[in-house]
Write an enzyme that holds these catalytic residues in place. Structure first.
Site, PDB file in Angstrom:
ATOM      1  N   CYS A   8       2.319   1.573  -4.847  1.00  0.00           N
ATOM      2  CA  CYS A   8       2.053   0.190  -4.400  1.00  0.00           C
ATOM      3  C   CYS A   8       1.762  -0.669  -5.579  1.00  0.00           C
ATOM      4  CB  CYS A   8       1.132  -0.118  -3.409  1.00  0.00           C
ATOM      5  SG  CYS A   8      -0.443   0.830  -3.618  1.00  0.00           S
ATOM      6  N   TYR A  42       0.922  -1.354   0.007  1.00  0.00           N
ATOM      7  CA  TYR A  42      -0.086   0.022   0.028  1.00  0.00           C
ATOM      8  C   TYR A  42       0.935   1.238  -0.019  1.00  0.00           C
ATOM      9  CZ  TYR A  42       0.754   0.803   5.046  1.00  0.00           C
ATOM     10  OH  TYR A  42       1.413   1.188   6.221  1.00  0.00           O
ATOM     11  N   CYS A  43       0.297   2.374  -0.440  1.00  0.00           N
ATOM     12  CA  CYS A  43       0.980   3.693  -0.559  1.00  0.00           C
ATOM     13  C   CYS A  43       0.078   4.617  -0.281  1.00  0.00           C
ATOM     14  CB  CYS A  43       1.732   3.762  -1.767  1.00  0.00           C
ATOM     15  SG  CYS A  43       0.972   3.663  -3.238  1.00  0.00           S
ATOM     16  N   THR A  44       0.146   5.970  -0.489  1.00  0.00           N
ATOM     17  CA  THR A  44      -0.713   7.129  -0.376  1.00  0.00           C
ATOM     18  C   THR A  44      -2.004   7.132  -1.091  1.00  0.00           C
ATOM     19  OG1 THR A  44       1.224   8.568   0.211  1.00  0.00           O
ATOM     20  CG2 THR A  44      -0.831   9.481  -0.131  1.00  0.00           C
ATOM     21  N   ILE A 100      -4.273   4.964   0.680  1.00  0.00           N
ATOM     22  CA  ILE A 100      -4.745   5.255   1.747  1.00  0.00           C
ATOM     23  C   ILE A 100      -5.948   6.288   1.543  1.00  0.00           C
ATOM     24  CG2 ILE A 100      -4.272   6.469   4.164  1.00  0.00           C
ATOM     25  CD1 ILE A 100      -1.265   5.592   3.531  1.00  0.00           C
TER      26      ILE A 100
END
Length: 362
Positions: free
Chosen positions: A205, A198-200, A227
């Site tokens: 990701c 996962y990432c922002t 996110i």
């Protein structure tokens, strides 16, 4: 013909932004697709977005587009229509900020780059289209609850520090290009486990999931929309948040509050705090975490040296800044300068951790 770049200074642009009466909506989006002529695509984007009074930062490359922007809320549907009229962007997911004051950007900048995410991948066999499976918020929560699931955070230290998913593993590297091989090495022996990246907002990701598959991992997932989209979904669907703390964002806000948990500490006194700021000394501009008390004591600076510097005459400050590349400090990733504090530091230790701009060697 419309100007294809901004010609007004930043101070005036910020002033105009704060004088605007109509609210703005902050949005991020990305898409991996083949761009035949990035400069021409960039110019067409600029003309269309400028007409809609869009501000923000957009990167275009042969591999696609990556954008963080704000638009007058009344122009949102026109923006969507403009983007969807581009065949490769039809139906693209627009991540709307969850904690937004509309002051995230004050100018439109669109740049052509080699890649929209610098990855260091040189293997011609790597295929970005062979990527992991998307998971939404509900699926993310379900997988996190499974004891054998591995969750990997593909963001930088200063992002992870203020907020992350429970059980998430930090990949301790300064750059995404270094994180990719490091993540694969860290996961050796777990080729058959469920691995969620996962990432922002999803862009890092998604590429990371393709890389992990390329390296032989079998069950790779990545959080759809990152996110930002997860936070929106849990709010809409009434789900428990498995993400704790604040989501760091790369604009003037420097963070979106996801939960009330404060898991980071002030880098100067060690008090619970997750407010990022840039040092007010223009010759430093270091990104760090500072509580209200230290902000008052240090006048928004990272050290006594920088605090003293901002009180010098403007010409003296300019002379000090000559030859200094402050850009390297804006999102500085040095763990020495941003320690994970357990207890408050003595002043002498603070001085060692936050040296003056003449001593910085990053």
């Amino acid at each position: 013909m419309a100007l294809l770049h901004n010609r007004v200074n930043n101070q005036e642009l910020k002033k105009r932004l704060y004088e605007e009466k109509e609210p703005r909506t902050t949005i991020s989006f990305y898409q991996y697709f083949e761009v035949q002529n990035p400069p021409a695509f960039r110019d067409e984007l600029y003309k269309g977005l400028q007409q809609l009074k869009v501000f923000g930062r957009v990167y275009v490359a042969k591999e696609g587009i990556n954008a963080q922007i704000s638009v007058p809320s009344g122009n949102f549907e026109q923006l969507r229509a403009f983007l969807y009229a581009i065949p490769q962007l039809e139906g693209i997911r627009l991540n709307i900020a969850v904690d937004d004051d509309g002051k995230s950007f004050w100018v439109l900048r669109i740049k052509v780059r080699e890649k929209i995410v610098a990855d260091g991948i040189e293997d011609p066999a790597f295929n970005m289209h062979q990527k992991g499976k998307y998971v939404n918020a509900e699926k993310m929560n379900a997988l996190i609850n499974e004891p054998e699931t591995v969750i990997i955070d593909m963001r930088n230290h200063y992002e992870y520090e203020v907020g992350h998913f429970v059980k998430a593993i930090e990949v301790p590297s300064d750059t995404f290009r270094d994180q990719l091989p490091m993540a694969a090495e860290m996961m050796k022996g777990n080729e058959d486990k469920n691995i969620i990246m996962y990432c922002t907002g999803g862009i890092r990701c998604e590429k990371a999931s393709a890389y992990m598959l390329h390296r032989g991992f079998k069950n790779v997932f990545h959080l759809e929309g990152g996110i930002i989209n997860y936070a929106r979904q849990i709010k809409e669907d009434g789900l428990e948040s498995k993400f704790i703390g604040k989501n760091f964002v790369f604009d003037e806000r420097l963070g979106e509050r996801i939960t009330e948990d404060v898991i980071a500490h002030c880098h100067q006194c060690g008090a619970p705090c997750d407010t990022h700021t840039n040092c007010k000394n223009d010759g430093c501009h270091l990104l760090f975490i500072q509580c209200d008390s230290c902000a008052a004591t240090f006048e928004g600076c990272c050290s006594t040296e920088c605090r003293d510097t901002i009180h010098l005459p403007a010409d003296d400050q300019k002379e000090i800044r000559k030859g200094i590349d402050k850009g390297r400090n804006i999102f500085n990733k040095s763990k020495v300068l941003r320690p994970r504090l357990k207890t408050p530091l003595h002043k002498s230790e603070q001085d060692n951790l936050f040296p003056g701009q003449d001593d910085q060697t990053h």
